[in-house]
Structure formats: structure tokens, C-alpha cells
Design a protein around this motif. Sequence first.
Motif, PDB file in Angstrom:
ATOM      1  N   SER A 133       0.821  -1.213   0.000  1.00 43.44           N
ATOM      2  CA  SER A 133       0.000   0.000   0.000  1.00 43.44           C
ATOM      3  C   SER A 133       0.857   1.267   0.000  1.00 43.44           C
ATOM      4  CB  SER A 133      -0.932   0.005   1.222  1.00 43.44           C
ATOM      5  OG  SER A 133      -0.188   0.080   2.430  1.00 43.44           O
ATOM      6  N   GLU A 134       2.179   1.116   0.151  1.00 44.00           N
ATOM      7  CA  GLU A 134       3.089   2.260   0.210  1.00 44.00           C
ATOM      8  C   GLU A 134       4.039   2.337  -0.986  1.00 44.00           C
ATOM      9  OE1 GLU A 134       3.092   4.679   2.480  1.00 44.00           O
ATOM     10  OE2 GLU A 134       1.442   3.783   3.619  1.00 44.00           O
ATOM     11  N   TRP A 135       4.352   1.196  -1.585  1.00 44.33           N
ATOM     12  CA  TRP A 135       5.347   1.139  -2.656  1.00 44.33           C
ATOM     13  C   TRP A 135       4.702   0.623  -3.939  1.00 44.33           C
ATOM     14  CZ3 TRP A 135       9.620   3.498  -1.020  1.00 44.33           C
ATOM     15  CH2 TRP A 135       9.893   3.506   0.352  1.00 44.33           C
ATOM     16  N   GLU A 136       5.007   1.270  -5.049  1.00 46.15           N
ATOM     17  CA  GLU A 136       4.362   0.927  -6.324  1.00 46.15           C
ATOM     18  C   GLU A 136       4.754  -0.475  -6.802  1.00 46.15           C
ATOM     19  OE1 GLU A 136       4.476   5.180  -5.624  1.00 46.15           O
ATOM     20  OE2 GLU A 136       6.100   3.709  -5.736  1.00 46.15           O
ATOM     21  N   THR A 137       6.036  -0.799  -6.722  1.00 48.26           N
ATOM     22  CA  THR A 137       6.517  -2.128  -7.140  1.00 48.26           C
ATOM     23  C   THR A 137       7.452  -2.654  -6.053  1.00 48.26           C
ATOM     24  OG1 THR A 137       8.358  -1.115  -8.369  1.00 48.26           O
ATOM     25  CG2 THR A 137       6.341  -1.575  -9.606  1.00 48.26           C
ATOM     26  N   PRO A 138       6.917  -3.063  -4.913  1.00 46.51           N
ATOM     27  CA  PRO A 138       7.754  -3.360  -3.750  1.00 46.51           C
ATOM     28  C   PRO A 138       8.766  -4.484  -3.953  1.00 46.51           C
ATOM     29  CG  PRO A 138       5.484  -4.066  -3.384  1.00 46.51           C
ATOM     30  CD  PRO A 138       5.485  -3.239  -4.621  1.00 46.51           C
ATOM     31  N   GLN A 139       8.474  -5.438  -4.828  1.00 46.62           N
ATOM     32  CA  GLN A 139       9.382  -6.575  -4.999  1.00 46.62           C
ATOM     33  C   GLN A 139      10.466  -6.311  -6.035  1.00 46.62           C
ATOM     34  OE1 GLN A 139       9.127  -8.976  -2.833  1.00 46.62           O
ATOM     35  NE2 GLN A 139       7.250  -8.092  -1.989  1.00 46.62           N
ATOM     36  N   SER A 140      10.421  -5.166  -6.699  1.00 44.61           N
ATOM     37  CA  SER A 140      11.388  -4.866  -7.760  1.00 44.61           C
ATOM     38  C   SER A 140      12.382  -3.792  -7.315  1.00 44.61           C
ATOM     39  CB  SER A 140      10.665  -4.367  -9.017  1.00 44.61           C
ATOM     40  OG  SER A 140       9.741  -5.334  -9.481  1.00 44.61           O
ATOM     41  N   PHE A 141      13.585  -3.863  -7.876  1.00 47.01           N
ATOM     42  CA  PHE A 141      14.569  -2.798  -7.638  1.00 47.01           C
ATOM     43  C   PHE A 141      14.198  -1.637  -8.547  1.00 47.01           C
ATOM     44  CE2 PHE A 141      18.583  -0.522  -8.199  1.00 47.01           C
ATOM     45  CZ  PHE A 141      19.036  -0.460  -6.895  1.00 47.01           C
ATOM     46  N   ASN A 142      13.625  -0.614  -7.963  1.00 42.25           N
ATOM     47  CA  ASN A 142      13.030   0.469  -8.742  1.00 42.25           C
ATOM     48  C   ASN A 142      13.382   1.819  -8.136  1.00 42.25           C
ATOM     49  OD1 ASN A 142      11.455   2.233 -10.211  1.00 42.25           O
ATOM     50  ND2 ASN A 142       9.488   1.458  -9.437  1.00 42.25           N
ATOM     51  N   PRO A 143      14.426   2.486  -8.634  1.00 46.19           N
ATOM     52  CA  PRO A 143      14.787   3.817  -8.110  1.00 46.19           C
ATOM     53  C   PRO A 143      13.654   4.830  -8.246  1.00 46.19           C
ATOM     54  CG  PRO A 143      16.551   2.942  -9.487  1.00 46.19           C
ATOM     55  CD  PRO A 143      15.371   2.036  -9.670  1.00 46.19           C
ATOM     56  N   GLY A 144      12.691   4.552  -9.149  1.00 44.18           N
ATOM     57  CA  GLY A 144      11.544   5.444  -9.313  1.00 44.18           C
ATOM     58  C   GLY A 144      10.712   5.601  -8.064  1.00 44.18           C
ATOM     59  N   HIS A 145      10.858   4.688  -7.121  1.00 44.65           N
ATOM     60  CA  HIS A 145      10.160   4.842  -5.842  1.00 44.65           C
ATOM     61  C   HIS A 145      10.513   6.167  -5.177  1.00 44.65           C
ATOM     62  CE1 HIS A 145       9.801   0.194  -5.524  1.00 44.65           C
ATOM     63  NE2 HIS A 145       8.630   0.704  -5.856  1.00 44.65           N
ATOM     64  N   PHE A 146      11.703   6.689  -5.475  1.00 44.40           N
ATOM     65  CA  PHE A 146      12.195   7.902  -4.803  1.00 44.40           C
ATOM     66  C   PHE A 146      12.361   9.077  -5.773  1.00 44.40           C
ATOM     67  CE2 PHE A 146      13.493   4.263  -2.280  1.00 44.40           C
ATOM     68  CZ  PHE A 146      13.101   4.642  -0.999  1.00 44.40           C
ATOM     69  N   LEU A 147      11.633   9.023  -6.901  1.00 43.31           N
ATOM     70  CA  LEU A 147      11.683  10.119  -7.876  1.00 43.31           C
ATOM     71  C   LEU A 147      10.265  10.551  -8.223  1.00 43.31           C
ATOM     72  CD1 LEU A 147      14.379   8.599 -10.276  1.00 43.31           C
ATOM     73  CD2 LEU A 147      14.721  10.538  -8.708  1.00 43.31           C
ATOM     74  N   ASP A 148      10.059  11.874  -8.375  1.00 36.67           N
ATOM     75  CA  ASP A 148       8.739  12.344  -8.801  1.00 36.67           C
ATOM     76  C   ASP A 148       8.680  12.373 -10.328  1.00 36.67           C
ATOM     77  OD1 ASP A 148      10.042  14.648  -9.695  1.00 36.67           O
ATOM     78  OD2 ASP A 148       9.430  15.863  -7.970  1.00 36.67           O
ATOM     79  N   ALA A 149       7.567  12.871 -10.863  1.00 39.73           N
ATOM     80  CA  ALA A 149       7.353  12.854 -12.316  1.00 39.73           C
ATOM     81  C   ALA A 149       8.395  13.673 -13.061  1.00 39.73           C
ATOM     82  CB  ALA A 149       5.947  13.369 -12.636  1.00 39.73           C
ATOM     83  N   GLU A 150       8.996  14.675 -12.389  1.00 40.78           N
ATOM     84  CA  GLU A 150      10.007  15.521 -13.029  1.00 40.78           C
ATOM     85  C   GLU A 150      11.430  14.999 -12.806  1.00 40.78           C
ATOM     86  OE1 GLU A 150       7.435  17.060 -11.107  1.00 40.78           O
ATOM     87  OE2 GLU A 150       6.414  17.132 -13.063  1.00 40.78           O
ATOM     88  N   GLY A 151      11.554  13.855 -12.142  1.00 42.05           N
ATOM     89  CA  GLY A 151      12.885  13.298 -11.891  1.00 42.05           C
ATOM     90  C   GLY A 151      13.568  13.849 -10.672  1.00 42.05           C
ATOM     91  N   ASN A 152      12.838  14.615  -9.843  1.00 47.31           N
ATOM     92  CA  ASN A 152      13.401  15.132  -8.600  1.00 47.31           C
ATOM     93  C   ASN A 152      13.307  14.075  -7.503  1.00 47.31           C
ATOM     94  OD1 ASN A 152      13.844  17.820  -9.662  1.00 47.31           O
ATOM     95  ND2 ASN A 152      11.615  18.080  -9.545  1.00 47.31           N
ATOM     96  N   PHE A 153      14.272  14.128  -6.581  1.00 44.23           N
ATOM     97  CA  PHE A 153      14.237  13.179  -5.470  1.00 44.23           C
ATOM     98  C   PHE A 153      13.028  13.469  -4.579  1.00 44.23           C
ATOM     99  CE2 PHE A 153      15.220  11.849  -1.120  1.00 44.23           C
ATOM    100  CZ  PHE A 153      15.530  10.512  -1.339  1.00 44.23           C
ATOM    101  N   ARG A 154      12.346  12.412  -4.125  1.00 41.47           N
ATOM    102  CA  ARG A 154      11.226  12.580  -3.192  1.00 41.47           C
ATOM    103  C   ARG A 154      11.392  11.649  -1.998  1.00 41.47           C
ATOM    104  NH1 ARG A 154       5.763   9.317  -4.931  1.00 41.47           N
ATOM    105  NH2 ARG A 154       6.722   7.599  -6.070  1.00 41.47           N
ATOM    106  N   ARG A 155      11.094  12.169  -0.847  1.00 41.39           N
ATOM    107  CA  ARG A 155      11.161  11.369   0.378  1.00 41.39           C
ATOM    108  C   ARG A 155       9.913  10.511   0.488  1.00 41.39           C
ATOM    109  NH1 ARG A 155      15.385  13.157   3.220  1.00 41.39           N
ATOM    110  NH2 ARG A 155      16.148  15.266   2.803  1.00 41.39           N
ATOM    111  N   ARG A 156      10.052   9.354   1.102  1.00 37.06           N
ATOM    112  CA  ARG A 156       8.913   8.461   1.305  1.00 37.06           C
ATOM    113  C   ARG A 156       8.765   8.170   2.792  1.00 37.06           C
ATOM    114  NH1 ARG A 156       7.294   6.044  -3.687  1.00 37.06           N
ATOM    115  NH2 ARG A 156       5.487   5.356  -2.460  1.00 37.06           N
TER     116      ARG A 156
END
Length: 496
Positions: free
Chosen positions: A407-430
Amino acid sequence: MDLLQLYEWLDIKSILIFLCVFLLLSDYTRNKAPKNFPPGPWSLPIIGDLHHLDHSKIHLQFAEFAEKYGKIFSLRIFGPRIVVLNGYKLVKEVYTQQGDNLADRPTLPIFHDITGDKGLIVGNGYKWKHQRRFALSTLRNFGLGKKSLEPSISLECCFLNEAISNEQGRPFDPRLLLNNAVSNVICVLVFGNRFEYSDHDFQSLLKNINEAIYLEGGIWALLYNMAPWLMRRLPGPHKKIFALWKEVIDFVKEKVNSHRADYDPSCPRDYIDCFLAEMEKLENDTAAGFDVENLCVCTLDLFVAGTETTSTTLYWGLLYMMKYPEIQAKVQEEIDRVVGGSRQPSLSDKDNMPYTNAVIHEMQRIGNIIPLNLARATVEDTQIGKYSIPKGTMVTGSLTSVLFDESEWETPQSFNPGHFLDAEGNFRRRDAFLPFSLGKRVCPGEQLARVELFLFFSSLLQRFTFSSPAGVEPSLDFKLGATHCPHPYELCAVPR
């Protein structure tokens, strides 16, 4: 068989039956689930829920139990019941709203026999509060989490890069080099000096720590905690745990003794010097724990905790870079663009390197170094959800359930740096990024680890491209002890 022999045989049989019944009743009485206690699997006498568990992947089984019994469930593994909390929202709610009531550590016989009730990790109460406050204050004064520590880490990056360069692109296992490099940062803070990578005695010491931590998560440690009075007298792998830690503790004692011989309280060089000075100031407050024995254990805790988790995260990180060379290439492109090749990466570059920062965070998330979290104990009777939890009960918030919460991570089982990037490619905290746990027992070295991970990782990828040896496919298989780490592997580091 004559009548006398028959009576003797019956007496022996009766005694054995009595002992078995006594042990079963004693186990039932001591470990009976209290009223309104969280549900869990059906337990057997003595061994508890061991028959339900595969110890090599117990952190994954917790998710299965949560589906069956709810986000709050209980287990029995060779002894008292453990309450397990699952999911980011529940773990955060309990650890923050009931932080004071979950500030204790449970007393586990194997740890008690190694260090007693001393130190920063397993200590409790007044003594622990004093020691934690002192350690944090002292290490901050020496640059913990500040830019003033950066030159020391950057210098260690240079030594690490040189050691890897000496491998000349040949396959090698980077584990010990990473351990040595990360350990040297905390060694400077705690002991006042670093150790050469050619120092085989120090490398052996780091190997001992790795092995002891692995064995502490095994079945023999569980058996020891269930029946310490028996296991203390029996041979077995559990004896090796004590032998390994004795070597490490002897090393720390030697460092403490050499400091005591020549320290100047007006000019402290490191944590040990500051502790010795504090011993003189608080010699009348014996309850605060400022004595030589506690100094040795606190130093050991800082030394071990400051090495194991960060070096294991880097070990996972290099493995994932081999597994996903396209991600490695994107990190290197960002490093080349922001830093270039004429200087080392700096903390001041971090805000301009969102993709690299995202990859490091994803390494921590999916690496899941402390999957079960370190158990805590209730200080008094309490209520968690709709359940009543008696004083002294072990409680752990599963970090696996937090870092892989669907419920918190889009693809929790995958190695996905996108978890910490917004639509513009900026770093986002989770919010659900909690590899250091939270609450009163949050990891005291969090800020140091963040600095180390950025500087070491970016420096390594600036200098080298990492790949598997020819014909070898990178494996993400893990081994689970007290920490979650990859199976040993080899890589090739080709200079860029």
C-alpha cells in the motif's frame, strides 16, 4: 526379570514419565498465551512454533502469518511469545505513540552472557538513557552527521578505490574491503585511528564479526535462549559465537587499556577518551554506567553497528549494479555530468544528483538489512490495537512489512529507483522508508550511514564499472542471520 528388577525398572520409568509431564506442564504454565493476546499459529510444547517456520526465510513467512492472523500476531520460538507488528501504518503508530513503553530491550540469555546488561544495543533504563545521550553528543562533537566528517570519509574512499584498482579487473569478492573501509570511519571516531587493508589481523577481526552475527540469527542461538542452563554445558556451534565475540571484545579491551595509559582529559582524541573523562566526572553516579566494563561494551556496539549495516548495504548495492547495468550507467552519467572526473563526489553534490540518491535509497529499501527489526520489550502492561500485552513481552515491528508494504510502494518486490523520484525526476522522500527503524530506539548512526553511503557509492561508480565474471549470472540469493545479506559473490571492477 525378578521382582526387584521389575520394581527398579518401574521406578525409572515412573521418574521419566514424571519428568516429561513436569516439563510439559511447566512449559505450558510459563508460556500460556495471556487473555486477549494476539492470535498466532498453533504451538507445540517446548519448541513452540518452530515446526511452522523455515528459519532461512522467516522474514518472508511473517507476511503469510499476517495474512492469516492479522497485522498483529504472536509466535512462540523456543520460549516466550513474541508479538509481531506488520505494515507501515501500524508500526509507525505503535513505535511513535507508545515509544516510551517500547523503549526496553528484552533480556535474551545469549546476549546477556556475552555483554550482560551493558552497552547501547541491549542496555535498558537509566543506564541506557545516559549512555545513548552521551554517545550521540560525543560523536556529534567529532563530526557525526556533519560536513566536518566528510574529509575523513573522502580519504577512506580514496584508499578503497586504490585497493579495488589493485585487483586489476580480476574477479574478487569485495565484502572484506567494504567492511574495512566502512569500519575505518567509525574506528577514527571511536579508537582515533584507521587500519590498513593489508592488516590481516584486523580483516580477521571483521570476518569474526560477520560470522558471529550470522550465527546469532541461527537455530543454535534460539536453543540457547530457550535453555541457557543446559546449552552452557553442551558443546555445539553456539560455543563458537562466544569464542568469536571474545576475540572482538579482547581487541576492544586492548584499545581501551592503551587509551587509559596516555589520555589527556583536556584534549580528547575520540569517543574512548571522552568516556574516560566522563568516568572521572560521574564517579559517584555508578548507576549511569560510566565504568571500564561498560566502556568496552559501548565501544564494541559502536564499532560493530557502525560497520555491519552500512557495508552490507553497499555489498547489496554493487550486486544490484551488476544485475541492472542500465541503472549503473544512469548513475555514472549523472556523476559525470555533476561531478566530472577531476575531483571526488562531495556532499554538496547530493542535491544535484537525485537519481544517484534514489538508487542509494532503493538499495537500502530492498537490501532490508535488519528485516525483523531489533526486538523491544514492553515497559508496562499495554494495549496494542484490541489486544492486551503484558509487561515484559517482546514486540517487534517487522521492517520487511514496512519496506515492502504494497500500500506504500508501487513495485515493492522490484529494484526500482523510481520509488524515490517524482514525475520531473526530482528526489522525493517516502514516509515508509524506515531502514533505521523509528521511535526511542531508532538507529543512532543514521546520519553517519547516510553520509557514508552517498560518498562511498558515488565514489565507487565514478571510478569503476562493476560487472559479473565472464559466464556468471548475478544471483540475488540471500542468507539470513541476525542480518539479511547476499550470498558471497565475486565481481570485476573495470576502471573507467
